[in-house]
Design an enzyme around this catalytic site. Structure first.
Site, short mmCIF file in Angstrom:
data_model
loop_
_atom_site.label_atom_id
_atom_site.label_comp_id
_atom_site.label_asym_id
_atom_site.label_seq_id
_atom_site.Cartn_x
_atom_site.Cartn_y
_atom_site.Cartn_z
N CYS A 503 -80.67 6.00 -22.04
CA CYS A 503 -80.76 6.65 -23.29
C CYS A 503 -79.34 6.62 -23.86
CB CYS A 503 -81.37 8.05 -23.08
SG CYS A 503 -80.60 9.06 -22.07
N GLU A 505 -76.37 5.50 -21.43
CA GLU A 505 -75.32 5.15 -20.33
C GLU A 505 -74.74 3.87 -21.00
OE1 GLU A 505 -78.46 6.18 -19.67
OE2 GLU A 505 -78.42 7.40 -17.99
#
Lengths: 897, 85
Positions: A503, A505
């Site tokens: 999501c 990183e």
């Protein structure tokens, strides 16, 4: 904007004046999805999440039949058998085919990673099989709550992990498949060797207290960006030839590497095996399409099946020759990787830039129109939304909320430093606006070079309330890349190839030359292993709670940390003790995780991913053996940042600076939940829900002081300076610990859904948050309901430190739909984003929704099957999210017009 | 002769599938799960001549491949190179 202002619409409505929808006639009217999309979504909404045993059976069979073989080759043979035996499922109306498993929202267990649950539950599971079936009526009519989740068993369906339905007749197969892995799964073997670390008992106490959310072996891959270059540039048949050429070069040759040199030959043999498996998987779909065409009487369906057969046969062997083939082969490889481990967060990367050459050729040659491409992209959204992750209930629900975070990034910069936005990316957004599905979630890499009309297009999508695209700062991301990966040789060009893995990183990438249509295009792709499999979600407020309780968890009565026995006479002494407990936590959890991941890479080397990732093929080394170009990727994840900071501010103000209460009084108030019922008793997890007890009056003054203490998000330096000090401390702290790759950790500041369960186990905190309620979400979202000075005040608070120090930061904002209505509303939304990005903010995302609608949906979920919300880095169907997170999203401060 | 055992059955989930011929959803269990006159047997291990000695759960022996191993009767065999009806 303010939290209390009443919009003009509301005023008019109360006076009985209906405002027609004339806010802006220029606002874009979104066309309906294509018919194929509509028909397939109708099916999707009726599907149950299902696990079956076909793929595990074949993996298991071939794995054990090759006992004694070289591990990476044995693994490749097993994975190839797994993929090439999945029953090909092709639905009418589909143009893109393939799925994780034979069922559409299908998945399967990985007993070679984790078998303990199945072995421990073997008898119970078999008893369910042998139990008399329910009545026929029950067996066909019971529908589990929560969208497609199978939360309980019914008829001939057994619920596993409160999410997956498994056919009763497959349970004996599951039990039989899991049995041989008893004692030799990744989970079991790593537990044996983790116990050798002197601090193992401490680690176990930390895990039991849910200070750390889960073990690394649970999802050993993902939170990274895939790379589609190899199959696009070469195709599977040519890759097989390249393997043969490499084998001829290196077999029996160590070169100058006495440790890994000889392993290169085994790597290429393994790559050959897995490539054959991927190719066969495609061919199976070609044959199934041919069969369906043979029995089909409708000419349109028949032609569609014939086209699928042609595409699948081509991509099984050759490099793609069209946009559709290129998209199909990326999907094949994506599914191949997510099938080799329990996995979340395998991001698609900058697909609109990777496939732009194919799109350009189609348009130039007149072989496809934009509408044809949009249809494929709409259908692609369904395929990605169907990707499920088979993990434990805690990981699937408590961490992931059922999402698998296949993020698609857009924008950023090209190899040459220009805007990377492509015409295809406009269509990707358009498809996301027409076919509204949770995945792939979209992310914009905001750069000052990004064209204004593209930003407006993206903003017009964000304001639809779908939660995507989220907005990330390209320059901040590039700065982090250069800061973190320069020691491994990252240059400016590679830094430009970064994007989001999982999501949120940030993941390193590189550009590679794609030869297509007589041109060479430098296409971006991931160039690293997982950027997330480190220390998983440390509950910062819980650690602070344990500082105040001398290491004793008052909720469970267990001593989690050794008693510190310090008097904590100064604020600095308290923070120092918190740091000591935190460092103990990171140290012991990191050591155990290192063992888990080392066992994983030795026993279960990733093979599909290691064929794709640069520079594995050039080096002849898989991802576990550091074949990737960049390996300093393993992170430490935090949870509850702002709850922690606000709690610090309250203690500092009320106890140490103004001395209104003693630390003992503050601790007593927290332990006794300020006299209120805890959320785990009331079942309401929203911070605004308070049920008094007879003790409440005793804590009135203390509770009021806590609630009224300075709060982050209001441009108040008293509390913002604590955030700055925390971030600067963490930068040095995390880098003192090394991953199994021998590289320093860094900090990842996302909460996903962990702020629910970790809030659940935490007593009341000094900021006035009650026991069991969720923490603040993300890392820079204000605690729900505490941001009183407007959005720009949050931006001031959030940018008191350099956000490029770490992998990410996360900020969620909730806007009322009236705030962004019309074309002016789109501009306003973009202005908000731009203001934050220009201050150095890394990430911001929006829920554009009326909280009243969310409350209605919570009361009557069956009427809101397609409602989606943004949680903390991902979009998910409302009805498939757990109640604590639903409560938290409802209570987030809502900014209206 | 259930829909799920038909070659024209398309897998959807743990409780239903789709008929390739008329594009309608068909249940695996209960009312409406019986196949129609156009039923064509799907390739499944239980129908393979190499499969034998199934126990009460349908787990038996597969002798169709290089090494003898166990298999289960309800497993699809459309992708198995050794399947022989």
């Amino acid at each position: 904007m303010s939290t209390t202002a009443i919009s003009l619409d509301e005023v008019l409505k109360t006076r009985g004046i209906v405002v027609p929808d004339v806010a802006d006639p220029q606002d874009y009217k979104i066309p309906e999805p294509k018919e194929s999309t509509q028909r397939l979504m109708e099916i999707y909404y009726r599907l149950k999440v299902t696990a079956d045993m076909e793929a595990p059976y074949w993996y298991n069979r071939i794995w054990w039949e090759n006992e004694g073989d070289v591990p990476v080759i044995r693994r490749a043979k097993a994975m190839a058998a797994c993929l090439s035996h999945i029953t090909p499922t092709i639905l009418p109306y589909e143009k893109l085919v393939m799925g994780k498993a034979k069922n559409v929202r299908g998945a399967f267990p990985f007993p070679w990673v984790c078998a303990s649950f199945f072995n421990a539950q073997a008898n119970a599971l078999m008893n369910e099989v042998d139990a008399p079936a329910e009545s026929e009526a029950d067996s066909v009519s019971v529908v589990g709550s929560g969208g497609g989740n199978v939360t309980k068993s019914y008829g001939n369906v057994i619920s596993i992990a409160k999410k997956f339905g498994v056919r009763k007749e497959e349970i004996p197969v599951l039990v039989k498949t899991a049995k041989p892995w008893d004692g030799c799964s990744i989970e079991d073997v790593s537990a044996v060797y983790s116990a050798y670390t002197p601090e193992y008992p401490q680690e176990q106490r930390i895990m039991d207290a849910v200070i750390c959310m889960f073990d690394s072996w649970a999802i050993p891959q993902g939170r990274e960006v895939i790379n589609y270059y190899m199959p696009l540039e070469y195709g599977f048949d040519r890759i097989l030839e390249l393997c043969d050429e490499k084998i001829a070069q290196v077999m029996g040759e160590a070169g100058t590497d006495g440790v890994l040199g000889m392993a290169r030959g085994y790597y290429y043999i393994a790559m050959k095996e897995i490539t054959k498996g991927l190719s066969a998987w495609c061919d199976n779909h070609a044959r199934q399409a041919e069969y369906l065409a043979s029995v089909e009487t409708d000419p349109a369906f028949k032609a569609n099946y014939q086209e699928i057969a042609k595409v699948m046969h081509n991509v099984a062997h050759k490099k793609p020759a069209s946009f559709r083939e290129a998209l199909q082969i990326t999907l094949c490889c994506h599914l191949g990787v997510v099938n080799e481990d329990p996995q979340s967060g395998l991001s698609i990367g900058r697909l609109g830039q990777v496939l732009q050459p194919y799109y350009e050729k189609e348009i130039t040659d007149g072989t496809a129109t934009d509408e044809d491409i949009i249809e494929l992209l709409e259908l692609y959204r369904i395929k990605i939304t169907c990707i499920e992750c088979f993990a434990s209930a805690g990981v699937s629900g408590g961490v992931l909320s059922g999402n698998t975070f296949n993020n698609l990034s857009m924008g950023g910069q090209t190899y040459n430093g220009l805007t990377a936005v492509t015409p295809l990316e406009y269509l990707i957004i358009e498809a996301g606006m027409r076919n509204r599905t949770p995945q792939p979630t979209l992310s914009v890499l905001y750069d000052e070079k990004t064209p204004e009309d593209f930003l407006m297009k993206a903003a017009s999508c964000t304001k639809l309330g779908l939660g995507y695209p989220a907005w990330m700062n390209n320059q901040t991301g590039m700065n982090f890349m250069l800061r973190n990966y320069a020691p491994e040789g990252m240059n400016l060009e590679d830094a430009r190839a970064w994007c989001l893995g999982g999501c949120l990183e940030s993941a390193p990438g590189c550009f590679q030359p794609l030869h297509y249509n007589g041109k060479v295009t430098m296409i971006p792709g991931g160039a690293s292993p997982t950027c997330g499999t480190g220390v998983h979600f440390i509950a910062l407020p819980k650690v602070l709670e344990l500082v105040l309780t001398n290491g004793l968890d008052k909720r469970t009565g267990k001593q989690v940390y050794p008693p510190h026995d310090r008097k904590l006479e100064t604020y600095e002494e308290m923070v120092d003790q918190w740091q000591k407990y935190l460092e103990v936590t990171i140290d012991v959890v990191n050591k155990v995780n290192n063992i888990q991941m080392d066992v994983w890479r030795v026993k279960n080397p990733p093979v599909v991913n290691s064929m794709l990732k640069p520079d594995c093929f050039q080096k002849g080394a898989d991802i576990g053996m550091m074949g990737s170009r960049y390996n300093a990727t393993i992170n430490y994840e935090s949870c509850g940042t702002i709850t922690y900071i606000n709690a610090l501010a309250s203690i500092k103000r009320n106890v140490y600076d103004e001395k209104r209460f003693t630390l003992a009084e503050m601790t007593d108030g927290m332990v006794n939940n300020f006299g209120f019922e805890p959320a785990y008793k009331t079942g309401v997890f929203s911070p605004d829900s308070r049920t008094s007890t007879a003790d409440s009056p005793r804590y009135d003054k203390l509770f009021a002081a806590c609630v009224n203490a300075p709060k982050y998000g209001n441009a108040d330096n008293y509390v913002d300076s604590l955030l700055k000090a925390y971030e600067e401390y963490m930068f040095g702290c995390t880098r003192r610990f090394n991953s199994y790759y021998g590289k320093p950790l860094y900090m990842c500041q996302i909460s996903v859904s962990t702020h629910g369960p970790q809030g659940f186990v935490t007593l009341a905190s000094a900021d006035g948050r009650l026991a069991g309620t969720t923490y603040s979400d993300g890392s820079l979202s204000a605690a729900a309901g505490t941001d009183k000075n407007g959005i720009y005040a949050i931006f001031e608070s959030a940018t008191v430190y350099d956000q490029s120090m770490e992998q990410n930061s996360q900020m969620n904002l909730k806007l009322h739909p009236t705030a962004v209505r019309g074309l002016n509303g789109t501009r306003k939304l973009l202005d908000i984003v731009r203001a934050y990005m220009r201050k150095g903010g890394f990430h911001v995302q929006f829920n554009v929704v009326d909280s009243k609608d969310l409350r209605k949906a919570q009361a009557k979920p069956e009427s809101y099957r397609d409602l989606m919300v943004r949680v903390a880095g991902f979009t998910q169907y409302w009805c498939e999210i757990g109640k604590p997170i639903q409560d938290e999203v409802i209570y987030r401060t809502e900014y209206d017009a | 002769m259930r829909h799920i055992d038909c070659k024209n059955y398309i897998n959807l989930d743990c409780e239903k599938g789709l008929c390739a011929l008329d594009k309608a959803m068909v249940p695996i269990d209960g009312e409406g799960s019986e196949g129609c006159g156009r039923f064509t047997a799907a390739e499944k291990c239980g129908r393979c001549t190499h499969f034998s000695e199934p126990d009460k759960h349908g787990i038996g022996t597969c002798r169709g491949m290089a090494k003898v191993n166990w298999a289960y009767a309800t497993m699809n065999a459309v992708t198995c190179t050794a399947f022989k009806a």
